[in-house]
Design a protein around this motif. Structure first.
Motif, PDB file in Angstrom:
ATOM      1  N   ILE A   1       0.839  -1.191   0.000  1.00  0.00           N
ATOM      2  CA  ILE A   1       0.000   0.000   0.000  1.00  0.00           C
ATOM      3  C   ILE A   1       0.877   1.246   0.000  1.00  0.00           C
ATOM      4  O   ILE A   1       1.692   1.436   0.920  1.00  0.00           O
ATOM      5  CB  ILE A   1      -0.922  -0.002   1.243  1.00  0.00           C
ATOM      6  CG1 ILE A   1      -1.807  -1.246   1.228  1.00  0.00           C
ATOM      7  CG2 ILE A   1      -1.743   1.281   1.315  1.00  0.00           C
ATOM      8  CD1 ILE A   1      -2.489  -1.527   2.547  1.00  0.00           C
ATOM      9  N   TRP A   2       0.710   2.075  -1.023  1.00  0.00           N
ATOM     10  CA  TRP A   2       1.438   3.341  -1.087  1.00  0.00           C
ATOM     11  C   TRP A   2       1.070   4.159   0.154  1.00  0.00           C
ATOM     12  O   TRP A   2      -0.098   4.313   0.471  1.00  0.00           O
ATOM     13  CB  TRP A   2       1.083   4.093  -2.370  1.00  0.00           C
ATOM     14  CG  TRP A   2       2.012   5.235  -2.617  1.00  0.00           C
ATOM     15  CD1 TRP A   2       1.875   6.514  -2.170  1.00  0.00           C
ATOM     16  CD2 TRP A   2       3.240   5.209  -3.346  1.00  0.00           C
ATOM     17  NE1 TRP A   2       2.933   7.270  -2.565  1.00  0.00           N
ATOM     18  CE2 TRP A   2       3.791   6.491  -3.303  1.00  0.00           C
ATOM     19  CE3 TRP A   2       3.933   4.202  -4.033  1.00  0.00           C
ATOM     20  CZ2 TRP A   2       4.998   6.819  -3.913  1.00  0.00           C
ATOM     21  CZ3 TRP A   2       5.128   4.536  -4.643  1.00  0.00           C
ATOM     22  CH2 TRP A   2       5.640   5.823  -4.584  1.00  0.00           C
ATOM     23  N   GLY A   3       2.069   4.642   0.884  1.00  0.00           N
ATOM     24  CA  GLY A   3       1.838   5.427   2.081  1.00  0.00           C
ATOM     25  C   GLY A   3       1.943   4.635   3.372  1.00  0.00           C
ATOM     26  O   GLY A   3       1.939   5.204   4.453  1.00  0.00           O
ATOM     27  N   GLN A   4       2.038   3.314   3.283  1.00  0.00           N
ATOM     28  CA  GLN A   4       2.234   2.468   4.473  1.00  0.00           C
ATOM     29  C   GLN A   4       3.655   1.922   4.419  1.00  0.00           C
ATOM     30  O   GLN A   4       3.980   1.114   3.560  1.00  0.00           O
ATOM     31  CB  GLN A   4       1.221   1.327   4.518  1.00  0.00           C
ATOM     32  CG  GLN A   4       1.398   0.441   5.754  1.00  0.00           C
ATOM     33  CD  GLN A   4       0.397  -0.695   5.823  1.00  0.00           C
ATOM     34  OE1 GLN A   4      -0.690  -0.610   5.267  1.00  0.00           O
ATOM     35  NE2 GLN A   4       0.777  -1.767   6.493  1.00  0.00           N
ATOM     36  N   GLY A   5       4.493   2.357   5.347  1.00  0.00           N
ATOM     37  CA  GLY A   5       5.896   1.986   5.295  1.00  0.00           C
ATOM     38  C   GLY A   5       6.268   0.718   6.014  1.00  0.00           C
ATOM     39  O   GLY A   5       7.348   0.172   5.805  1.00  0.00           O
ATOM     40  N   ASP A   6       5.403   0.205   6.863  1.00  0.00           N
ATOM     41  CA  ASP A   6       5.791  -0.891   7.737  1.00  0.00           C
ATOM     42  C   ASP A   6       4.640  -1.868   7.893  1.00  0.00           C
ATOM     43  O   ASP A   6       3.475  -1.488   7.854  1.00  0.00           O
ATOM     44  CB  ASP A   6       6.174  -0.303   9.112  1.00  0.00           C
ATOM     45  CG  ASP A   6       6.912  -1.274   9.989  1.00  0.00           C
ATOM     46  OD1 ASP A   6       7.927  -1.831   9.543  1.00  0.00           O
ATOM     47  OD2 ASP A   6       6.465  -1.484  11.135  1.00  0.00           O
ATOM     48  N   GLY A   7       4.987  -3.133   8.040  1.00  0.00           N
ATOM     49  CA  GLY A   7       3.993  -4.149   8.369  1.00  0.00           C
ATOM     50  C   GLY A   7       3.369  -4.837   7.175  1.00  0.00           C
ATOM     51  O   GLY A   7       3.757  -4.635   6.027  1.00  0.00           O
ATOM     52  N   LEU A   8       2.365  -5.656   7.491  1.00  0.00           N
ATOM     53  CA  LEU A   8       1.674  -6.465   6.496  1.00  0.00           C
ATOM     54  C   LEU A   8       0.830  -5.590   5.588  1.00  0.00           C
ATOM     55  O   LEU A   8       0.092  -4.717   6.054  1.00  0.00           O
ATOM     56  CB  LEU A   8       0.794  -7.505   7.191  1.00  0.00           C
ATOM     57  CG  LEU A   8       0.151  -8.548   6.287  1.00  0.00           C
ATOM     58  CD1 LEU A   8       1.213  -9.444   5.644  1.00  0.00           C
ATOM     59  CD2 LEU A   8      -0.829  -9.392   7.094  1.00  0.00           C
ATOM     60  N   GLN A   9       0.962  -5.827   4.290  1.00  0.00           N
ATOM     61  CA  GLN A   9       0.236  -5.065   3.265  1.00  0.00           C
ATOM     62  C   GLN A   9      -0.099  -6.032   2.141  1.00  0.00           C
ATOM     63  O   GLN A   9       0.763  -6.356   1.342  1.00  0.00           O
ATOM     64  CB  GLN A   9       1.117  -3.942   2.714  1.00  0.00           C
ATOM     65  CG  GLN A   9       1.767  -3.076   3.758  1.00  0.00           C
ATOM     66  CD  GLN A   9       2.790  -2.137   3.174  1.00  0.00           C
ATOM     67  OE1 GLN A   9       2.608  -1.560   2.125  1.00  0.00           O
ATOM     68  NE2 GLN A   9       3.899  -1.983   3.867  1.00  0.00           N
ATOM     69  N   GLY A  10      -1.326  -6.488   2.092  1.00  0.00           N
ATOM     70  CA  GLY A  10      -1.675  -7.476   1.078  1.00  0.00           C
ATOM     71  C   GLY A  10      -0.852  -8.733   1.297  1.00  0.00           C
ATOM     72  O   GLY A  10      -0.794  -9.270   2.392  1.00  0.00           O
ATOM     73  N   GLN A  11      -0.168  -9.167   0.234  1.00  0.00           N
ATOM     74  CA  GLN A  11       0.670 -10.361   0.317  1.00  0.00           C
ATOM     75  C   GLN A  11       2.142  -9.935   0.426  1.00  0.00           C
ATOM     76  O   GLN A  11       3.035 -10.594  -0.088  1.00  0.00           O
ATOM     77  CB  GLN A  11       0.434 -11.258  -0.909  1.00  0.00           C
ATOM     78  CG  GLN A  11       0.622 -12.717  -0.621  1.00  0.00           C
ATOM     79  CD  GLN A  11       0.203 -13.613  -1.778  1.00  0.00           C
ATOM     80  OE1 GLN A  11      -0.458 -13.206  -2.734  1.00  0.00           O
ATOM     81  NE2 GLN A  11       0.589 -14.873  -1.695  1.00  0.00           N
ATOM     82  N   SER A  12       2.373  -8.827   1.124  1.00  0.00           N
ATOM     83  CA  SER A  12       3.725  -8.328   1.335  1.00  0.00           C
ATOM     84  C   SER A  12       3.857  -7.773   2.755  1.00  0.00           C
ATOM     85  O   SER A  12       2.857  -7.539   3.436  1.00  0.00           O
ATOM     86  CB  SER A  12       4.072  -7.251   0.304  1.00  0.00           C
ATOM     87  OG  SER A  12       3.240  -6.128   0.444  1.00  0.00           O
ATOM     88  N   TYR A  13       5.108  -7.588   3.169  1.00  0.00           N
ATOM     89  CA  TYR A  13       5.399  -7.049   4.495  1.00  0.00           C
ATOM     90  C   TYR A  13       6.569  -6.092   4.346  1.00  0.00           C
ATOM     91  O   TYR A  13       7.638  -6.477   3.868  1.00  0.00           O
ATOM     92  CB  TYR A  13       5.766  -8.179   5.469  1.00  0.00           C
ATOM     93  CG  TYR A  13       5.895  -7.722   6.900  1.00  0.00           C
ATOM     94  CD1 TYR A  13       4.897  -7.997   7.825  1.00  0.00           C
ATOM     95  CD2 TYR A  13       7.018  -7.014   7.335  1.00  0.00           C
ATOM     96  CE1 TYR A  13       5.004  -7.576   9.145  1.00  0.00           C
ATOM     97  CE2 TYR A  13       7.126  -6.592   8.653  1.00  0.00           C
ATOM     98  CZ  TYR A  13       6.126  -6.878   9.553  1.00  0.00           C
ATOM     99  OH  TYR A  13       6.233  -6.458  10.850  1.00  0.00           O
ATOM    100  N   GLY A  14       6.376  -4.821   4.743  1.00  0.00           N
ATOM    101  CA  GLY A  14       7.420  -3.806   4.629  1.00  0.00           C
ATOM    102  C   GLY A  14       8.189  -3.612   5.918  1.00  0.00           C
ATOM    103  O   GLY A  14       7.619  -3.639   7.006  1.00  0.00           O
ATOM    104  N   ILE A  15       9.514  -3.427   5.770  1.00  0.00           N
ATOM    105  CA  ILE A  15      10.391  -3.094   6.895  1.00  0.00           C
ATOM    106  C   ILE A  15      11.089  -1.791   6.531  1.00  0.00           C
ATOM    107  O   ILE A  15      11.742  -1.698   5.486  1.00  0.00           O
ATOM    108  CB  ILE A  15      11.433  -4.203   7.143  1.00  0.00           C
ATOM    109  CG1 ILE A  15      10.751  -5.518   7.530  1.00  0.00           C
ATOM    110  CG2 ILE A  15      12.434  -3.770   8.222  1.00  0.00           C
ATOM    111  CD1 ILE A  15      11.695  -6.713   7.628  1.00  0.00           C
ATOM    112  N   ASP A  16      10.962  -0.781   7.397  1.00  0.00           N
ATOM    113  CA  ASP A  16      11.608   0.512   7.147  1.00  0.00           C
ATOM    114  C   ASP A  16      13.119   0.338   7.250  1.00  0.00           C
ATOM    115  O   ASP A  16      13.653   0.074   8.320  1.00  0.00           O
ATOM    116  CB  ASP A  16      11.109   1.546   8.145  1.00  0.00           C
ATOM    117  CG  ASP A  16      11.727   2.923   7.963  1.00  0.00           C
ATOM    118  OD1 ASP A  16      12.525   3.120   7.026  1.00  0.00           O
ATOM    119  OD2 ASP A  16      11.397   3.800   8.774  1.00  0.00           O
ATOM    120  N   THR A  17      13.792   0.496   6.124  1.00  0.00           N
ATOM    121  CA  THR A  17      15.248   0.370   6.077  1.00  0.00           C
ATOM    122  C   THR A  17      15.930   1.719   5.852  1.00  0.00           C
ATOM    123  O   THR A  17      17.151   1.789   5.814  1.00  0.00           O
ATOM    124  CB  THR A  17      15.673  -0.591   4.941  1.00  0.00           C
ATOM    125  OG1 THR A  17      15.213  -0.065   3.694  1.00  0.00           O
ATOM    126  CG2 THR A  17      15.117  -1.981   5.158  1.00  0.00           C
TER     127      THR A  17
END
Length: 116
Positions: free
Chosen positions: A37-53
């Protein structure tokens, strides 16, 4: 290994930034293919998971710790980790790999993060 597609129950783990501007690299692929999700930098998003690097090493370390706790609490999912932090963020696999020590069995690490 380049991740091009996912099976049900698999999660694409990518490096992000705090603002969730997923404009390049694995983050862009996460948006295009895996529900980030554009605008969500961290955590579960759909079938992906973001880590702020991109907010510093300590922030990335904290994000990896949160991710590993999340993965441990979701043994039904399989997490495919990209070389988070090793692209635009500028860290080396030798710097980032130790953050993933003790990862649960459902976390698949990139080859360059696995030590002999």
């Amino acid at each position: 290994m380049r991740i091009e597609s996912l099976q049900p129950g698999e999660i694409f783990v990518f490096g992000s930034n705090a603002g969730g501007a997923h404009g390049a690299g694995a983050a862009a692929m996460a948006v295009e293919r895996f529900g980030a999700i554009w605008g969500q930098g961290d955590g579960l998003q759909g079938q992906s998971y973001g880590i702020d690097t991109m907010s510093g090493f300590e922030q990335m370390r904290d994000g990896v710790t949160r991710f590993l706790r999340f993965a441990e609490s979701h043994p039904e999912l399989r997490f495919l980790v990209t070389e988070v932090g090793c692209g635009i963020a500028g860290y080396t696999p030798e710097q980032v790999a130790p953050l993933f020590e003790g990862a649960p069995a459902n976390v698949v690490l990139p080859e360059r993060f696995i030590r002999d």
